[in-house]
Design a protein around this motif. Structure first.
Motif, PDB file in Angstrom:
ATOM      1  N   VAL A 155       0.856  -1.180   0.000  1.00 53.30           N
ATOM      2  CA  VAL A 155       0.000   0.000   0.000  1.00 53.30           C
ATOM      3  C   VAL A 155       0.895   1.233   0.000  1.00 53.30           C
ATOM      4  N   GLY A 156       0.653   2.166  -0.903  1.00 53.02           N
ATOM      5  CA  GLY A 156       1.407   3.415  -0.917  1.00 53.02           C
ATOM      6  C   GLY A 156       2.801   3.260  -1.494  1.00 53.02           C
ATOM      7  N   ASN A 157       3.669   4.161  -1.086  1.00 52.27           N
ATOM      8  CA  ASN A 157       5.029   4.192  -1.618  1.00 52.27           C
ATOM      9  C   ASN A 157       5.855   3.026  -1.104  1.00 52.27           C
ATOM     10  N   ASN A 158       6.853   2.612  -1.900  1.00 48.80           N
ATOM     11  CA  ASN A 158       7.725   1.497  -1.530  1.00 48.80           C
ATOM     12  C   ASN A 158       9.043   1.620  -2.263  1.00 48.80           C
ATOM     13  N   SER A 159      10.043   0.897  -1.788  1.00 50.16           N
ATOM     14  CA  SER A 159      11.326   0.840  -2.490  1.00 50.16           C
ATOM     15  C   SER A 159      12.072  -0.416  -2.077  1.00 50.16           C
ATOM     16  N   VAL A 160      12.947  -0.847  -2.959  1.00 46.41           N
ATOM     17  CA  VAL A 160      13.785  -2.021  -2.666  1.00 46.41           C
ATOM     18  C   VAL A 160      15.112  -1.873  -3.403  1.00 46.41           C
ATOM     19  N   THR A 161      16.122  -2.422  -2.796  1.00 46.04           N
ATOM     20  CA  THR A 161      17.474  -2.430  -3.363  1.00 46.04           C
ATOM     21  C   THR A 161      17.936  -3.878  -3.458  1.00 46.04           C
ATOM     22  N   TRP A 162      18.669  -4.203  -4.509  1.00 47.39           N
ATOM     23  CA  TRP A 162      19.326  -5.508  -4.595  1.00 47.39           C
ATOM     24  C   TRP A 162      20.669  -5.319  -5.278  1.00 47.39           C
ATOM     25  N   ASN A 163      21.573  -6.278  -5.056  1.00 46.74           N
ATOM     26  CA  ASN A 163      22.924  -6.207  -5.614  1.00 46.74           C
ATOM     27  C   ASN A 163      23.157  -7.462  -6.453  1.00 46.74           C
ATOM     28  N   PRO A 164      22.799  -7.427  -7.737  1.00 46.58           N
ATOM     29  CA  PRO A 164      22.857  -8.633  -8.569  1.00 46.58           C
ATOM     30  C   PRO A 164      24.289  -9.086  -8.859  1.00 46.58           C
ATOM     31  N   THR A 165      24.382 -10.363  -9.121  1.00 45.83           N
ATOM     32  CA  THR A 165      25.670 -10.968  -9.465  1.00 45.83           C
ATOM     33  C   THR A 165      25.666 -11.363 -10.937  1.00 45.83           C
ATOM     34  N   LEU A 166      26.764 -11.050 -11.634  1.00 45.66           N
ATOM     35  CA  LEU A 166      26.966 -11.489 -13.019  1.00 45.66           C
ATOM     36  C   LEU A 166      28.038 -12.565 -13.037  1.00 45.66           C
ATOM     37  N   ILE A 167      27.813 -13.567 -13.863  1.00 49.26           N
ATOM     38  CA  ILE A 167      28.789 -14.650 -14.048  1.00 49.26           C
ATOM     39  C   ILE A 167      29.064 -14.745 -15.544  1.00 49.26           C
ATOM     40  N   VAL A 168      30.275 -14.400 -15.942  1.00 47.99           N
ATOM     41  CA  VAL A 168      30.657 -14.449 -17.355  1.00 47.99           C
ATOM     42  C   VAL A 168      31.435 -15.738 -17.587  1.00 47.99           C
ATOM     43  N   ASN A 169      30.906 -16.584 -18.469  1.00 50.20           N
ATOM     44  CA  ASN A 169      31.596 -17.820 -18.860  1.00 50.20           C
ATOM     45  C   ASN A 169      32.453 -17.496 -20.079  1.00 50.20           C
ATOM     46  N   VAL A 170      33.726 -17.284 -19.839  1.00 50.05           N
ATOM     47  CA  VAL A 170      34.643 -16.851 -20.899  1.00 50.05           C
ATOM     48  C   VAL A 170      34.996 -18.058 -21.774  1.00 50.05           C
ATOM     49  N   PRO A 171      34.717 -17.987 -23.076  1.00 51.11           N
ATOM     50  CA  PRO A 171      35.054 -19.120 -23.954  1.00 51.11           C
ATOM     51  C   PRO A 171      36.568 -19.360 -24.007  1.00 51.11           C
ATOM     52  N   ALA A 172      36.941 -20.590 -24.222  1.00 53.03           N
ATOM     53  CA  ALA A 172      38.365 -20.935 -24.317  1.00 53.03           C
ATOM     54  C   ALA A 172      39.027 -20.218 -25.493  1.00 53.03           C
ATOM     55  N   ALA A 173      38.257 -19.917 -26.528  1.00 55.31           N
ATOM     56  CA  ALA A 173      38.809 -19.250 -27.714  1.00 55.31           C
ATOM     57  C   ALA A 173      38.695 -17.728 -27.628  1.00 55.31           C
ATOM     58  N   ALA A 174      38.356 -17.187 -26.474  1.00 59.73           N
ATOM     59  CA  ALA A 174      38.186 -15.732 -26.349  1.00 59.73           C
ATOM     60  C   ALA A 174      39.503 -15.013 -26.604  1.00 59.73           C
ATOM     61  N   VAL A 175      39.416 -13.895 -27.318  1.00 54.48           N
ATOM     62  CA  VAL A 175      40.564 -13.051 -27.596  1.00 54.48           C
ATOM     63  C   VAL A 175      40.815 -12.169 -26.377  1.00 54.48           C
ATOM     64  N   ALA A 176      42.093 -12.002 -26.017  1.00 55.32           N
ATOM     65  CA  ALA A 176      42.424 -11.150 -24.869  1.00 55.32           C
ATOM     66  C   ALA A 176      42.032  -9.702 -25.146  1.00 55.32           C
ATOM     67  N   GLY A 177      41.625  -8.994 -24.109  1.00 54.16           N
ATOM     68  CA  GLY A 177      41.259  -7.589 -24.242  1.00 54.16           C
ATOM     69  C   GLY A 177      40.219  -7.194 -23.212  1.00 54.16           C
ATOM     70  N   GLY A 178      39.939  -5.930 -23.167  1.00 57.75           N
ATOM     71  CA  GLY A 178      38.914  -5.414 -22.263  1.00 57.75           C
ATOM     72  C   GLY A 178      37.560  -5.454 -22.954  1.00 57.75           C
ATOM     73  N   TYR A 179      36.633  -6.212 -22.426  1.00 57.73           N
ATOM     74  CA  TYR A 179      35.306  -6.380 -23.028  1.00 57.73           C
ATOM     75  C   TYR A 179      34.311  -5.404 -22.393  1.00 57.73           C
ATOM     76  N   THR A 180      33.426  -4.895 -23.223  1.00 56.17           N
ATOM     77  CA  THR A 180      32.398  -3.973 -22.757  1.00 56.17           C
ATOM     78  C   THR A 180      31.041  -4.431 -23.259  1.00 56.17           C
ATOM     79  N   GLY A 181      30.064  -4.359 -22.384  1.00 56.48           N
ATOM     80  CA  GLY A 181      28.688  -4.711 -22.764  1.00 56.48           C
ATOM     81  C   GLY A 181      27.726  -3.895 -21.909  1.00 56.48           C
ATOM     82  N   THR A 182      26.485  -3.883 -22.294  1.00 57.74           N
ATOM     83  CA  THR A 182      25.479  -3.110 -21.569  1.00 57.74           C
ATOM     84  C   THR A 182      24.452  -4.039 -20.943  1.00 57.74           C
ATOM     85  N   VAL A 183      24.261  -3.891 -19.642  1.00 57.82           N
ATOM     86  CA  VAL A 183      23.202  -4.601 -18.920  1.00 57.82           C
ATOM     87  C   VAL A 183      22.147  -3.562 -18.588  1.00 57.82           C
TER      88      VAL A 183
END
Length: 188
Positions: A155-183
Protein backbone atom coordinates in the motif's frame (compact mmCIF):
# COMPACT_ATOMS: atom_id res chain seq x y z
CA UNK A 1 -35.78 26.05 62.58
CA UNK A 2 -36.55 29.17 60.70
CA UNK A 3 -32.93 30.04 60.34
CA UNK A 4 -32.05 26.58 59.08
CA UNK A 5 -34.85 26.68 56.51
CA UNK A 6 -33.66 30.02 55.17
CA UNK A 7 -30.18 28.65 54.78
CA UNK A 8 -31.48 25.62 52.91
CA UNK A 9 -33.61 27.77 50.63
CA UNK A 10 -30.67 30.06 49.90
CA UNK A 11 -28.43 27.05 49.13
CA UNK A 12 -30.99 25.49 46.84
CA UNK A 13 -31.65 28.86 45.17
CA UNK A 14 -27.89 29.43 44.75
CA UNK A 15 -27.43 25.99 43.20
CA UNK A 16 -30.33 26.68 40.86
CA UNK A 17 -28.78 29.99 39.77
CA UNK A 18 -25.39 28.32 39.13
CA UNK A 19 -26.99 25.48 37.14
CA UNK A 20 -28.98 27.96 35.05
CA UNK A 21 -25.86 30.03 34.39
CA UNK A 22 -23.93 26.90 33.30
CA UNK A 23 -26.74 25.96 30.94
CA UNK A 24 -26.67 29.42 29.38
CA UNK A 25 -22.87 29.36 29.03
CA UNK A 26 -22.76 25.90 27.41
CA UNK A 27 -25.72 26.56 25.15
CA UNK A 28 -24.12 29.71 23.76
CA UNK A 29 -25.80 33.02 23.21
CA UNK A 30 -29.44 33.01 22.29
CA UNK A 31 -29.94 32.79 18.52
CA UNK A 32 -26.41 31.41 17.78
CA UNK A 33 -26.09 29.60 14.42
CA UNK A 34 -23.42 27.02 13.56
CA UNK A 35 -21.71 26.85 10.19
CA UNK A 36 -19.34 24.12 9.02
CA UNK A 37 -16.47 24.23 6.57
CA UNK A 38 -15.61 21.28 4.37
CA UNK A 39 -11.83 21.11 4.14
CA UNK A 40 -9.89 19.27 1.46
CA UNK A 41 -6.31 18.40 0.61
CA UNK A 42 -4.52 16.30 -1.98
CA UNK A 43 -1.85 13.63 -1.57
CA UNK A 44 0.36 13.95 -4.61
CA UNK A 45 1.57 11.03 -6.67
CA UNK A 46 5.18 10.66 -7.75
CA UNK A 47 6.78 8.32 -10.25
CA UNK A 48 8.06 4.78 -10.54
CA UNK A 49 11.79 4.69 -11.23
CA UNK A 50 14.86 2.49 -11.31
CA UNK A 51 18.49 3.36 -10.73
CA UNK A 52 21.44 1.09 -11.54
CA UNK A 53 25.20 1.71 -11.41
CA UNK A 54 26.56 3.61 -14.42
CA UNK A 55 29.55 1.27 -14.60
CA UNK A 56 30.37 -2.11 -13.09
CA UNK A 57 33.93 -3.38 -13.46
CA UNK A 58 33.68 -7.16 -13.12
CA UNK A 59 37.37 -7.98 -12.87
CA UNK A 60 39.65 -10.25 -14.88
CA UNK A 61 39.49 -13.91 -15.87
CA UNK A 62 41.29 -16.34 -18.11
CA UNK A 63 40.00 -17.76 -21.38
CA UNK A 64 38.02 -20.90 -20.55
CA UNK A 65 37.25 -19.68 -17.01
CA UNK A 66 34.56 -17.61 -15.34
CA UNK A 67 34.39 -14.08 -13.99
CA UNK A 68 31.94 -13.59 -11.13
CA UNK A 69 31.21 -10.22 -9.55
CA UNK A 70 28.39 -8.19 -8.10
CA UNK A 71 27.26 -5.23 -10.21
CA UNK A 72 26.42 -2.85 -7.38
CA UNK A 73 23.08 -1.75 -6.00
CA UNK A 74 20.01 -1.53 -8.22
CA UNK A 75 17.15 0.46 -6.63
CA UNK A 76 13.48 0.64 -7.56
CA UNK A 77 11.60 3.55 -5.98
CA UNK A 78 7.83 3.64 -6.29
CA UNK A 79 6.43 7.04 -5.23
CA UNK A 80 3.07 6.66 -7.02
CA UNK A 81 1.17 6.41 -3.69
CA UNK A 82 -1.21 3.78 -5.04
CA UNK A 83 -3.75 1.78 -3.04
CA UNK A 84 -2.49 -1.56 -4.38
CA UNK A 85 0.78 -0.97 -6.25
CA UNK A 86 2.55 -3.64 -8.27
CA UNK A 87 5.55 -3.43 -10.55
CA UNK A 88 8.01 -5.72 -12.32
CA UNK A 89 11.70 -5.04 -12.97
CA UNK A 90 13.48 -6.89 -15.75
CA UNK A 91 17.08 -7.23 -16.85
CA UNK A 92 18.55 -7.73 -20.33
CA UNK A 93 22.01 -7.63 -21.83
CA UNK A 94 23.71 -7.17 -25.14
CA UNK A 95 26.83 -9.05 -26.17
CA UNK A 96 30.22 -8.12 -24.72
CA UNK A 97 32.89 -7.09 -27.21
CA UNK A 98 36.51 -6.03 -27.48
CA UNK A 99 38.61 -4.65 -30.33
CA UNK A 100 36.52 -4.28 -33.48
CA UNK A 101 33.78 -6.62 -32.19
CA UNK A 102 34.42 -9.39 -34.71
CA UNK A 103 32.98 -12.83 -33.95
CA UNK A 104 36.25 -13.79 -32.26
CA UNK A 105 36.13 -10.59 -30.20
CA UNK A 106 32.59 -11.15 -28.89
CA UNK A 107 31.28 -12.96 -25.82
CA UNK A 108 27.58 -13.56 -26.46
CA UNK A 109 25.00 -12.62 -23.85
CA UNK A 110 23.96 -16.28 -23.51
CA UNK A 111 27.34 -16.82 -21.80
CA UNK A 112 26.50 -14.23 -19.12
CA UNK A 113 24.56 -15.41 -16.08
CA UNK A 114 22.57 -13.21 -13.69
CA UNK A 115 21.01 -13.68 -10.31
CA UNK A 116 19.36 -10.87 -8.37
CA UNK A 117 19.94 -12.11 -4.83
CA UNK A 118 17.72 -11.07 -1.91
CA UNK A 119 16.18 -7.70 -1.13
CA UNK A 120 18.38 -5.18 0.67
CA UNK A 121 16.61 -2.57 2.84
CA UNK A 122 13.06 -3.09 1.52
CA UNK A 123 10.49 -0.50 2.59
CA UNK A 124 6.75 0.00 2.20
CA UNK A 125 3.56 -0.74 4.07
CA UNK A 126 2.72 -4.42 3.61
CA UNK A 127 5.15 -4.61 0.68
CA UNK A 128 5.86 -8.07 -0.73
CA UNK A 129 9.00 -8.05 -2.86
CA UNK A 130 9.94 -11.08 -4.97
CA UNK A 131 13.50 -11.53 -6.26
CA UNK A 132 13.78 -12.93 -9.78
CA UNK A 133 16.59 -15.25 -8.75
CA UNK A 134 16.97 -15.34 -4.95
CA UNK A 135 20.01 -17.65 -4.85
CA UNK A 136 23.03 -18.54 -6.96
CA UNK A 137 21.27 -21.81 -7.81
CA UNK A 138 18.61 -19.79 -9.64
CA UNK A 139 21.03 -18.10 -12.08
CA UNK A 140 19.67 -17.37 -15.59
CA UNK A 141 21.46 -16.37 -18.77
CA UNK A 142 20.92 -12.92 -20.23
CA UNK A 143 20.20 -14.28 -23.72
CA UNK A 144 16.69 -12.85 -23.23
CA UNK A 145 14.99 -10.35 -20.94
CA UNK A 146 14.59 -11.87 -17.47
CA UNK A 147 12.67 -10.98 -14.30
CA UNK A 148 14.93 -9.19 -11.83
CA UNK A 149 12.58 -8.16 -8.99
CA UNK A 150 8.91 -7.43 -8.46
CA UNK A 151 6.41 -5.99 -6.01
CA UNK A 152 3.29 -8.16 -5.73
CA UNK A 153 1.48 -6.47 -2.80
CA UNK A 154 1.59 -3.38 -0.65
CA UNK A 155 0.00 0.00 0.00
CA UNK A 156 1.41 3.42 -0.92
CA UNK A 157 5.03 4.19 -1.62
CA UNK A 158 7.73 1.50 -1.53
CA UNK A 159 11.33 0.84 -2.49
CA UNK A 160 13.79 -2.02 -2.67
CA UNK A 161 17.47 -2.43 -3.36
CA UNK A 162 19.33 -5.51 -4.59
CA UNK A 163 22.92 -6.21 -5.61
CA UNK A 164 22.86 -8.63 -8.57
CA UNK A 165 25.67 -10.97 -9.47
CA UNK A 166 26.97 -11.49 -13.02
CA UNK A 167 28.79 -14.65 -14.05
CA UNK A 168 30.66 -14.45 -17.36
CA UNK A 169 31.60 -17.82 -18.86
CA UNK A 170 34.64 -16.85 -20.90
CA UNK A 171 35.05 -19.12 -23.95
CA UNK A 172 38.36 -20.93 -24.32
CA UNK A 173 38.81 -19.25 -27.71
CA UNK A 174 38.19 -15.73 -26.35
CA UNK A 175 40.56 -13.05 -27.60
CA UNK A 176 42.42 -11.15 -24.87
CA UNK A 177 41.26 -7.59 -24.24
CA UNK A 178 38.91 -5.41 -22.26
CA UNK A 179 35.31 -6.38 -23.03
CA UNK A 180 32.40 -3.97 -22.76
CA UNK A 181 28.69 -4.71 -22.76
CA UNK A 182 25.48 -3.11 -21.57
CA UNK A 183 23.20 -4.60 -18.92
CA UNK A 184 19.84 -2.83 -18.82
CA UNK A 185 17.39 -2.89 -15.91
CA UNK A 186 13.82 -1.69 -16.59
CA UNK A 187 10.69 -1.37 -14.46
CA UNK A 188 6.99 -1.17 -15.34
Amino acid sequence: MQSGTGFEIRTIFGALVVATAMAVITAGPAGAVDDTTTTTFTVSAGALGINAPATAPLGTGAAGGTITAQMGNVVVTDARAQLAPTWAATVASGDFTTGTATTDETIANDLVGYWSGPAISPSGSGATFVPGQPTAGDVVTLAASRPAFSLTAGVGNNSVTWNPTLIVNVPAAAVAGGYTGTVTHSVV
